[in-house]
Each structure stands twice: as C-alpha cells, then as structure tokens.
Motif scaffolding. Structure first.
Motif: not given
Length: 271
Positions: A99, A104, A107, A127, A149
C-alpha cells in the motif's frame, strides 16, 4: 457508536512495513476518529512464534508466507482473536506493505469515508479490479474483485470467509512448464487466457491486453515461482467470488467507482 478497529498488516521485512504503517495509522485515525485502533504486523519474512510490542496497541508477530498475504492474514486474525476477542461488528482492515508503493499510496491516503462506512453494512470495501467478462474458478463465477493490498470489512464478514488462504491442490497445473494448466481445468477458458496475457505476455485477442509490471514468458526456471504467484491470485479472486456467492457486496473506493455487478449478472461464463 464508534466501532472497534483492528488492523492486520502483512510485511515482508520491516522497512516496507514501517512505511505502510506510517500511511495507514493516520488514515484510520481520520476515518475512525474516536476508535481505539489495535494492530498486528505480521512479518512474513520470518516464521515461528516470535512476538513483540512495537508501539501502543501495535504488536509484531512471525508470519506464514505459504500463500503470501492470505496465510499471513489468517495468522494475524487468529492472533487478534486470541488476544482481544473482537466484537463481531468491529471493523477489520487487512493490508499488505505494497500500500505504500507510489501507485497505491494515494488510493489509501484519500480513502473516502462514505465508501468505508459500507463495511459496517456488511460489504467488502476496497479498490475493485475487473475482467471484461465473467470467468469461473473452482466452481464459482465472478468478474470483479477487491485488490487485496487493502480490504476493509466487519470482523464477522471476514470470519465468514475464513480461511483466506484457500487450500488449492496441484490439479490446476500441468506437470511441467510446457503445459501450465492441466485439462480438464477448474478454470474457465477465458480466465486462463486473461492470466496468460497478464503474466506471461500471451497472445491477446483485443479483449484484455493488460500486463503485470514484472511480466515475463513462462520458462522452466520460473515455473515454480509462477505457480506460487498464481495460487495467490486464485486466493485474491476467490475472496471476492466467495463473498458474492454469500451475498456480500463489493464497494469500490476509486474516485469514480466502477458499477458493481449484481449477483444475478454472474451466471454466464465465456469459454
């Protein structure tokens, strides 16, 4: 009433895990401002029974990398269950150290509170990725899945889906790298084509042409490593497929969320 919040973070080495924790803790503080967030960091680079406190309400324990984050999450949830006995309506946040990667980070940092709130209504929140058409794996049909993730759900929702590391025998794989998938297969034909295109650069038919960042042709040298990678992919897709089969909805955290298929849409599998 503010729910309890429990984070299970999978790391493979402490440096990437530290970066992920530094991202997740303030994000969860924003989303659940009055909650007491407890966390277990599962280090999949080390097995065994070691555990230690690394902060207020944060412990690190040895992991289980058999099926990567999925076996690690099973271990972390079992540890939290034994340590805290979470309420069934508590919020569980499953994450791995990817993450914190550049693709990433945003997000997670910008998680929309209204979407996350759907976890308390029984959804899997994350996601959402998708294939162009329905596919079948191990008797279940699905098209969309949560990128694992980061997954947010009620504790009771995830408990109903345990184990997250689904036992998958080798009936799916051929005997050597020349024939990756055994016939007959528990995987639909279009699913095998999608996987072949994405991971190995197989010939695309124009329907699905995405590529994994570490894509490479299958060979004798990487056959075993790719079998392990694909087992993890099956676990990722099975998590959402099993959830849909149980009537558990998916909620997308994208800025412009995907339109999520209704369960009645998940019936026809392309061969």
């Amino acid at each position: 009433m503010t729910p309890e919040v429990y984070l299970v973070l999978i790391e493979f080495g402490q440096e990437p895990g530290r970066a992920a924790l530094e991202l997740l803790r303030p994000t969860l503080g924003r989303l659940f401002p009055d909650a007491n967030v407890r966390a277990v960091v599962v280090d999949n680079a080390h097995d065994g029974d070691a555990q230690m406190s690394i902060g207020d309400g944060i412990d690190r324990v040895s992991g289980d990398n058999t099926l990567r984050e999925f076996s690690g999450w099973d271990r972390g949830m079992a540890w939290l269950e034994q340590r805290y006995r979470p309420a069934r309506g508590a919020i569980a946040v499953l994450a791995n150290d990817t993450v914190a990667r550049a693709d990433k980070h945003g997000r997670v940092h910008d998680l929309p509170a209204d979407r996350v709130a759907a976890a308390s209504r029984g959804a899997l929140v994350g996601w959402i990725d998708e294939y162009p058409r329905m596919f079948e794996l191990f008797g279940l049909t699905v098209r969309q899945w949560v990128d694992t993730s980061l997954v947010i759900a009620e504790w009771r929702t995830l408990v109903s889906l345990l184990p997250l590391a689904q036992p998958l025998d080798d009936r799916v794989f051929g005997d050597d790298w020349h024939t990756l998938f055994r016939e007959p297969s528990p995987l639909s034909g279009n699913y095998r084509r999608y996987l072949n295109t994405y991971f190995f650069g197989g010939r695309a038919n124009g329907e699905f042409e995405h590529a994994w960042y570490a894509q490479q042709p299958l060979s004798e040298q990487n056959f075993e490593a790719f079998k392990l990678k694909l087992r993890s992919v099956f676990c990722e897709h099975l998590l959402s497929a099993r959830a849909r089969a149980r009537g558990i909805p998916l909620v997308d955290i994208r800025p412009t969320p995907l339109a999520i298929d209704l369960p009645s849409d998940c019936r026809v599998v392309a061969s």
